[in-house]
Design a protein around this motif. Structure first.
Motif, PDB file in Angstrom:
ATOM      1  N   LYS A   1     -63.995  68.963  41.960  1.00 33.94           N
ATOM      2  CA  LYS A   1     -64.767  69.589  43.047  1.00 33.94           C
ATOM      3  C   LYS A   1     -66.163  68.963  43.192  1.00 33.94           C
ATOM      4  N   LEU A   2     -66.227  67.652  43.044  1.00 33.74           N
ATOM      5  CA  LEU A   2     -67.486  66.929  43.180  1.00 33.74           C
ATOM      6  C   LEU A   2     -67.466  66.077  44.449  1.00 33.74           C
ATOM      7  N   GLN A   3     -68.646  65.842  45.012  1.00 34.86           N
ATOM      8  CA  GLN A   3     -68.762  65.113  46.272  1.00 34.86           C
ATOM      9  C   GLN A   3     -68.859  63.614  46.036  1.00 34.86           C
ATOM     10  N   VAL A   4     -68.075  62.841  46.768  1.00 35.61           N
ATOM     11  CA  VAL A   4     -68.123  61.381  46.707  1.00 35.61           C
ATOM     12  C   VAL A   4     -68.825  60.866  47.960  1.00 35.61           C
ATOM     13  N   PRO A   5     -69.914  60.098  47.824  1.00 31.78           N
ATOM     14  CA  PRO A   5     -70.610  59.577  49.013  1.00 31.78           C
ATOM     15  C   PRO A   5     -69.684  58.702  49.853  1.00 31.78           C
ATOM     16  N   SER A   6     -69.858  58.790  51.148  1.00 31.25           N
ATOM     17  CA  SER A   6     -68.996  58.032  52.055  1.00 31.25           C
ATOM     18  C   SER A   6     -69.591  56.692  52.453  1.00 31.25           C
ATOM     19  N   ASP A   7     -70.870  56.461  52.111  1.00 29.15           N
ATOM     20  CA  ASP A   7     -71.517  55.209  52.497  1.00 29.15           C
ATOM     21  C   ASP A   7     -72.546  54.823  51.448  1.00 29.15           C
ATOM     22  N   LEU A   8     -73.027  53.608  51.541  1.00 29.71           N
ATOM     23  CA  LEU A   8     -74.028  53.093  50.606  1.00 29.71           C
ATOM     24  C   LEU A   8     -75.382  53.750  50.832  1.00 29.71           C
ATOM     25  N   ASP A   9     -76.212  53.745  49.798  1.00 33.24           N
ATOM     26  CA  ASP A   9     -77.594  54.154  49.973  1.00 33.24           C
ATOM     27  C   ASP A   9     -78.370  52.994  50.600  1.00 33.24           C
ATOM     28  N   SER A  10     -79.617  53.243  50.955  1.00 32.09           N
ATOM     29  CA  SER A  10     -80.403  52.251  51.707  1.00 32.09           C
ATOM     30  C   SER A  10     -80.595  50.926  50.974  1.00 32.09           C
ATOM     31  N   PRO A  11     -80.959  50.923  49.665  1.00 27.12           N
ATOM     32  CA  PRO A  11     -81.156  49.629  48.991  1.00 27.12           C
ATOM     33  C   PRO A  11     -79.892  48.771  48.949  1.00 27.12           C
ATOM     34  N   HIS A  12     -78.748  49.388  48.644  1.00 26.18           N
ATOM     35  CA  HIS A  12     -77.501  48.618  48.583  1.00 26.18           C
ATOM     36  C   HIS A  12     -77.079  48.149  49.979  1.00 26.18           C
ATOM     37  N   LYS A  13     -77.286  48.995  50.970  1.00 26.26           N
ATOM     38  CA  LYS A  13     -76.931  48.611  52.345  1.00 26.26           C
ATOM     39  C   LYS A  13     -77.795  47.436  52.803  1.00 26.26           C
ATOM     40  N   ALA A  14     -79.060  47.432  52.395  1.00 23.77           N
ATOM     41  CA  ALA A  14     -79.953  46.327  52.766  1.00 23.77           C
ATOM     42  C   ALA A  14     -79.462  45.014  52.167  1.00 23.77           C
TER      43      ALA A  14
END
Length: 247
Positions: free
Chosen positions: A84-97
């Motif tokens: 019952k834990l949340q998995v992020p659907s997208d990268l955070d800002s530093p990794h996306k950069a």
């Protein structure tokens, strides 16, 4: 009264001592978030870089990242769902950069990709080692321990290829064309050399004091350099040809 104060102070100090480890430890949700973002970054950055890499060992490494981390990401998502834990659907800002930098960069991106992968795997090994030892969720601790050997293998792989990839990225011509070597004039065409790469290529051709390099609208790096004590205009085209006296 004094005894009461002493006991109160001791109680507060004891509470602080026992509170510190809890503040320092990774929670299950923290681990899932960081591990998922790290895994997504490995896959996305490798997919973006794959067609822009020149070193075959790096290309093989990128394919392995897509395969291995794709499988690990799917396993993590399954365990997180059960817990019952949340998995992020997208990268955070530093990794996306970082992914955006690879996306917009001209080929080759060997050195940049290798540097990113080295840093990412250093972070991943540290994260998984810590959680496998002190994690607060049994299923995720087991996942971290099971995945850690693969991450360490990746870490060793990227260490071995990073040095050679860096050399390749700084010296390899953008395009090799054996039909047009040493032309009398530089050949126009899309040029992916950076300024440092252009300077290095000109110096390898026997010139010194390379300066004032700028890339014109035909994709040709132009500047000045000296050879045999004489200064001359110099040009470097997209094929890697160095032409002296070019206007």
């Amino acid at each position: 009264m004094k005894n009461s104060l002493r006991w109160a102070s001791l109680s507060v100090a004891t509470a602080m001592v026992f509170a510190l480890p809890a503040l320092a430890a990774e929670t299950a949700q923290d681990f899932v978030t960081k591990a998922a973002i790290g895994g997504m970054f490995e896959v996305q950055s490798s997919k973006v870089a794959q067609d822009k890499l020149q070193d075959q060992s790096l290309k093989d490494f990128a394919q392995k990242m897509i395969s291995d981390h794709g499988a690990a990401n799917a396993k993590l998502e399954s365990i997180a769902g059960e817990q019952k834990l949340q998995v992020p659907s997208d990268l955070d800002s530093p990794h996306k950069a970082d992914v955006d930098k690879l996306q917009s960069a001209a080929a080759p991106v060997d050195a940049s990709y290798a540097k990113m992968q080295k840093a990412a795997h250093d972070d991943a090994v540290s994260l998984f080692e810590g959680y496998a030892k002190d994690g607060d969720n049994a299923a995720l601790k087991s996942f971290a321990a099971d995945t850690l050997p693969t991450l360490k293998m990746h870490q060793e792989m990227i260490e071995k290829v990073a040095a050679s990839a860096s050399a390749s990225d700084s010296t390899t011509p953008a395009v090799t064309n054996t039909d047009a070597t040493d032309p009398a004039a530089p050949v126009p065409g899309a040029n992916s050399f950076t300024e440092d790469q252009a300077k290095s290529a000109i110096e390898k051709a026997g010139y010194a004091d390379v300066s004032a390099l700028t890339k014109d609208d035909k994709g040709i790096w132009r500047g000045t350099a000296s050879k045999d004590g004489k200064s001359t205009p110099i040009a470097l085209d997209y094929q890697g040809n160095v032409v002296a006296g070019a206007n």
